[in-house]
Design an enzyme around this catalytic site. Structure first.
Site, PDB file in Angstrom:
ATOM      1  NE  ARG A  73      10.711   2.409   4.339  1.00 17.64           N
ATOM      2  CZ  ARG A  73      11.981   1.999   3.771  1.00 17.64           C
ATOM      3  NH1 ARG A  73      12.009   2.452   2.587  1.00 17.64           N
ATOM      4  NH2 ARG A  73      12.651   1.002   4.077  1.00 17.64           N
ATOM      5  NE  ARG A 115      16.196  -4.669   2.689  1.00 18.63           N
ATOM      6  CZ  ARG A 115      15.329  -4.517   2.686  1.00 18.63           C
ATOM      7  NH1 ARG A 115      14.524  -5.382   3.336  1.00 18.63           N
ATOM      8  NH2 ARG A 115      14.491  -3.366   2.580  1.00 18.63           N
ATOM      9  CE  LYS A 128       4.705  -4.269   9.448  1.00 23.10           C
ATOM     10  NZ  LYS A 128       3.954  -3.806   8.617  1.00 23.10           N
ATOM     11  NE  ARG A 166      -0.099   1.506   5.672  1.00 26.38           N
ATOM     12  CZ  ARG A 166       0.282   0.510   5.235  1.00 26.38           C
ATOM     13  NH1 ARG A 166      -0.362  -0.686   5.467  1.00 26.38           N
ATOM     14  NH2 ARG A 166       1.447   0.320   4.532  1.00 26.38           N
ATOM     15  NE  ARG A 200      15.239  -4.118  -2.619  1.00 24.68           N
ATOM     16  CZ  ARG A 200      14.605  -4.929  -1.679  1.00 24.68           C
ATOM     17  NH1 ARG A 200      13.919  -4.209  -0.699  1.00 24.68           N
ATOM     18  NH2 ARG A 200      14.413  -6.029  -2.038  1.00 24.68           N
TER      19      ARG A 200
HETATM   20  P1  AMP Z   1       2.730  -2.243   2.614  1.00 24.50           P
HETATM   21  O1  AMP Z   1       3.304  -3.206   1.974  1.00 24.50           O
HETATM   22  O2  AMP Z   1       1.749  -2.448   4.004  1.00 24.50           O
HETATM   23  O3  AMP Z   1       3.510  -0.941   2.874  1.00 24.50           O
HETATM   24  O4  AMP Z   1       1.659  -1.753   1.634  1.00 24.50           O
HETATM   25  C1  AMP Z   1       1.750  -1.402   0.331  1.00 24.50           C
HETATM   26  C2  AMP Z   1       0.786  -0.126  -0.189  1.00 24.50           C
HETATM   27  O5  AMP Z   1      -0.490  -0.718  -0.283  1.00 24.50           O
HETATM   28  C3  AMP Z   1       0.729   1.066   0.821  1.00 24.50           C
HETATM   29  O6  AMP Z   1       1.844   2.003   0.251  1.00 24.50           O
HETATM   30  C4  AMP Z   1      -0.717   1.431   0.246  1.00 24.50           C
HETATM   31  O7  AMP Z   1      -0.782   1.892  -0.799  1.00 24.50           O
HETATM   32  C5  AMP Z   1      -1.360   0.281   0.171  1.00 24.50           C
HETATM   33  N1  AMP Z   1      -2.071  -0.181   1.534  1.00 24.50           N
HETATM   34  C6  AMP Z   1      -1.720  -1.415   2.117  1.00 24.50           C
HETATM   35  N2  AMP Z   1      -2.410  -1.310   3.382  1.00 24.50           N
HETATM   36  C7  AMP Z   1      -3.305  -0.303   3.346  1.00 24.50           C
HETATM   37  C8  AMP Z   1      -4.214   0.326   4.257  1.00 24.50           C
HETATM   38  N3  AMP Z   1      -4.530  -0.531   5.441  1.00 24.50           N
HETATM   39  N4  AMP Z   1      -4.756   1.554   3.983  1.00 24.50           N
HETATM   40  C9  AMP Z   1      -4.632   2.068   2.669  1.00 24.50           C
HETATM   41  N5  AMP Z   1      -3.570   1.729   1.977  1.00 24.50           N
HETATM   42  C10 AMP Z   1      -2.805   0.634   2.282  1.00 24.50           C
END
Ligand code: AMP
Length: 217
Positions: free
Chosen positions: A164, A120, A14, A86, A153
């Site tokens: 996940r 990876r 993405k 989300r 990792r």
């Molecule tokens: P990501 O890199 O998109 O997985 O985001 C990392 C972290 O940021 C997530 O595990 C959440 O803690 C927070 N986060 C990012 N986007 C959102 C969202 N739309 N709603 C709630 N928490 C978010």
């Protein structure tokens, strides 16, 4: 100006596709995860507020995320949202403040993600990322750059990747259903092989987007 959302499971590429679409269409790439990580690094008020959630991998409360996104999109003409919405609440809020031209939905089967991420490895010392399928180190297990040891990792273990993936599917299902019902257009991109070059996917997205916009001016 284009207003897009991109959906895709963790490890679907993405981020890579969003950066390229940003260049092609001259739009802003808004990744809520990146924004939060940046704010935490800066030690800002927002950073302090969201740190406890992000570090535990929990969702940041809707009111905070919604406000952050609102502020961002008010400042730009076109955007591609990555990692947002989300939750249903976020999706409803988003549609109340802006129109969305299309959702790019990356449909990647679980096995592709597992294959990709479990091959990876990263250098323990300098953090350089390798892939044992496409981007192999010159000497097995050793970093080309600094000679450090290459390791997998912890969260790239197959069982963790599968978990996940499951969480992603479960969380996005109601959000996608809602957006579909609201009449937002979906562009579905099937990524059913491990080594599709990113250019090919980006080309498919661009072509489908152009067609969609021409058919629905
Ligand atoms: P990501 O890199 O998109 O997985 O985001 C990392 C972290 O940021 C997530 O595990 C959440 O803690 C927070 N986060 C990012 N986007 C959102 C969202 N739309 N709603 C709630 N928490 C978010």
């Amino acid at each position: 100006m284009l207003k897009l959302i991109i959906f895709g499971p963790p490890g679907s590429g993405k981020g890579t596709y969003s950066s390229r679409l940003k260049e092609i269409f001259g739009i802003e790439h808004i990744s809520t995860g990146d924004i939060f990580r940046e704010e935490i690094k800066k030690g800002s008020e927002l950073g302090k507020e969201v740190k406890k959630y992000v570090e535990k991998g929990e969702l940041v409360p809707d009111e905070i995320v919604n406000e952050v996104v609102k502020e961002k999109i008010e400042k730009v003409k076109g955007f591609i949202l990555d990692g947002y919405p989300r939750t249903l609440n976020q999706a409803k809020f988003l549609l109340s403040i802006t129109k969305i031209d299309a959702i790019i939905d990356l449909l990647v089967p679980e096995w592709v993600i597992v294959e990709r991420l479990s091959s990876r490895v990263v250098c323990e010392k300098c953090g350089k990322v390798y892939n044992l399928r496409f981007l192999k180190p010159k000497v097995e297990g050793i970093c080309d750059v600094c000679g450090g040891k290459l390791v997998r990792r912890e969260d790239d273990e197959p069982e963790i990747i599968k978990e996940r993936f499951r969480i992603y599917e479960e969380m996005t299902k109601p959000v996608k259903e809602f957006l579909r019902k609201q009449g937002v257009k979906f562009i579905e991109i099937k990524c059913e092989s491990v080594d599709i070059p990113p250019e090919k996917i980006v080309k498919e997205i661009s072509e489908k987007l152009s067609k969609l916009l021409n058919d629905n001016p």
